[in-house]
Design an enzyme around this catalytic site. Sequence first.
Site, PDB file in Angstrom:
ATOM      1  CE  LYS A 157      -3.983  -1.760   2.607  1.00 18.69           C
ATOM      2  NZ  LYS A 157      -4.924  -1.672   1.483  1.00 18.69           N
ATOM      3  NE  ARG A 213     -10.599  -9.955  -1.920  1.00 20.22           N
ATOM      4  CZ  ARG A 213     -10.881  -9.081  -2.866  1.00 20.22           C
ATOM      5  NH1 ARG A 213     -11.122  -9.476  -4.107  1.00 20.22           N
ATOM      6  NH2 ARG A 213     -10.970  -7.795  -2.602  1.00 20.22           N
TER       7      ARG A 213
HETATM    8  N1  BES Z   1      -8.060  -3.714   4.296  1.00 22.24           N
HETATM    9  C1  BES Z   1      -8.204  -3.325   2.941  1.00 22.24           C
HETATM   10  C2  BES Z   1      -9.494  -2.561   2.677  1.00 22.24           C
HETATM   11  C3  BES Z   1      -9.637  -1.241   3.366  1.00 22.24           C
HETATM   12  C4  BES Z   1      -9.270  -0.078   2.734  1.00 22.24           C
HETATM   13  C5  BES Z   1     -10.212  -1.158   4.617  1.00 22.24           C
HETATM   14  C6  BES Z   1      -9.423   1.142   3.367  1.00 22.24           C
HETATM   15  C7  BES Z   1     -10.382   0.053   5.253  1.00 22.24           C
HETATM   16  C8  BES Z   1      -9.984   1.203   4.632  1.00 22.24           C
HETATM   17  C9  BES Z   1      -8.181  -4.552   2.046  1.00 22.24           C
HETATM   18  O1  BES Z   1      -7.397  -5.594   2.492  1.00 22.24           O
HETATM   19  C10 BES Z   1      -7.642  -4.122   0.722  1.00 22.24           C
HETATM   20  O2  BES Z   1      -6.502  -3.761   0.679  1.00 22.24           O
HETATM   21  N2  BES Z   1      -8.465  -4.165  -0.307  1.00 22.24           N
HETATM   22  C11 BES Z   1      -8.053  -3.769  -1.607  1.00 22.24           C
HETATM   23  C12 BES Z   1      -8.532  -4.814  -2.569  1.00 22.24           C
HETATM   24  C13 BES Z   1      -7.941  -4.684  -3.929  1.00 22.24           C
HETATM   25  C14 BES Z   1      -6.463  -4.990  -3.893  1.00 22.24           C
HETATM   26  C15 BES Z   1      -8.650  -5.634  -4.860  1.00 22.24           C
HETATM   27  C16 BES Z   1      -8.709  -2.417  -1.889  1.00 22.24           C
HETATM   28  O3  BES Z   1      -9.826  -2.181  -1.450  1.00 22.24           O
HETATM   29  O4  BES Z   1      -8.050  -1.595  -2.511  1.00 22.24           O
HETATM   30 MN    MN Z   2      -5.392  -5.384   1.893  1.00 23.71          MN
END
Ligand code: BES
Ligand code: MN
Length: 497
Positions: free
Chosen positions: A275, A349
């Site tokens: 990230k 997931r």
């Molecule tokens: N934990 C994150 C989602 C999230 C984002 C929660 C902001 C709370 C605040 C999750 O694991 C994630 O990174 N999701 C990605 C999925 C993508 C890589 C398909 C996302 O939402 O960008």
């Molecule tokens: Mn994530």
Amino acid sequence: MSQLPSISFVRFAVPKKGTVLLLSAEGAELAETAAALDPAKVLERATAVAEFKGKFGSTVELLAPQETNLDRLVAIGVGKVSALDEHAWVKLGGVIATTLRNAGEVTVLLDVPGAATRGREAAELACGILLRSYVFDKYKTRKDDNGKAEAKKPAKITVQTADPAGAKKAFADMQAVVDGALLARDLVNEPANVLGPVEFAARAGELAALGVKVEILTEKEMKKLGMGSLLGVAQGSSRGARLAVMQWNGGKAKDKPIAFVGKGVTFDTGGNSMKPASGMEDMKGDMGGAAAVVGLMHALAARKAKANVVGIIGLVENAVDANAQRPGDIVTSMSGQTIEVLNTDAEGRLVLADALWYCNDRFQPKFMIDLATLTGAIMVALGQLHAGLFSNNDELAERLSEAGRQTQERVWRMPLGPDYDKLLDSKNADMKNIGGRYGGAITAAQFLQRFVKDTPWAHLDIAGTAMGAPGNEINQSWASGFGVRLLDRLVRNHYEG
Ligand code: BES
Ligand code: MN
Ligand code: ZN
């Protein structure tokens, strides 16, 4: 957790000292109990001068009113009597909490002509006071602006009501739920250096004191069970992985349990699909689903709910070291299905896939509801005021929506279907862990559905509501504890006795 006020319920009597709060409805006379106060006349003039009309949440405050020993006399608007539904009383408690400041002794006159103000309403008001009073300040060594380390003393609140016995009884029950919600907030607010998978599992273990049966599975046991999907996420961290299985058996012995499953990523760096730095600190809250499940189990056990309930949380840290999972890796889940991990940041997931499968396989529950801070996409779709609701069962979905309206932990149903499911098909494995560019919250839910068979199931994407949501009457903390009050209500409404 900060020191919360203590609250007791008594019959009406004219208060002689401390701070007195009275409630005033729009377009209505003051209650007789309020009119009996010494400075009532002064207050009447003050409210006129302030053009106070009794609008919900508005206040007028008299300081040290003459010829009394009171410190403050505060009128609080409750709005129109006809709009006083159950959540209004909780919110009103929140408003009351904002007027406390450093008051020691506080008396609330719960008397609104024309409105029902029995035990239930008094208890709801008390819940709102506690929920709003919560602050996460355990790491502040200087508690006030003057640099003094001592915390301010919690207020001692006496609610005067026509039904103190009813209030006490209702509150004992509701307080269990408030405690559960505040526990969830504490877990989410806690930083990841303090709360990793092992420490989180230990916190779940503390539920044993309430009569919850808790088992903690280690990596070794999960490996034996074939949980390659969950373990793949954990392999880049030195903090280990745990699966906590909680059981509250308050129902009939032969009743199938209901089940709640939580995403417990104690920190989500994104892994090799790292990230960006900006805002990454929020990922300490990526265990908001697991926190809600623990908070819910606390609530149900503490109020001795007449239901058989299973809570399962998958606890991992999504970190990066030389052993971390790579994009393109293929893992085998407990279900036997293989997953091509195209993005290591779509890790929630992967954790839930094994947790859901295990739950279904071992307990054959009446239904499964999972909670997860799963996607940024749900925040794009719904903002932070509704959680995304996905379900293969209309009745369960409607029951959740109803509980959401009642508790104002709101959910909004999103679509599922075979055309979305197709987006997960992979060239190299049974599925990939990301869909295309669009509908990210939906493809995430579609992924989970591949691990629930035909069991009635609902998925709540709480990425927007569990943390960082705009403050409201009953929460000012970063973590909201979202899900505890909602699901307690669902259980209360339909699955007890
Ligand atoms: N934990 C994150 C989602 C999230 C984002 C929660 C902001 C709370 C605040 C999750 O694991 C994630 O990174 N999701 C990605 C999925 C993508 C890589 C398909 C996302 O939402 O960008
Ligand atoms: Mn994530
Ligand atoms: Zn995550």
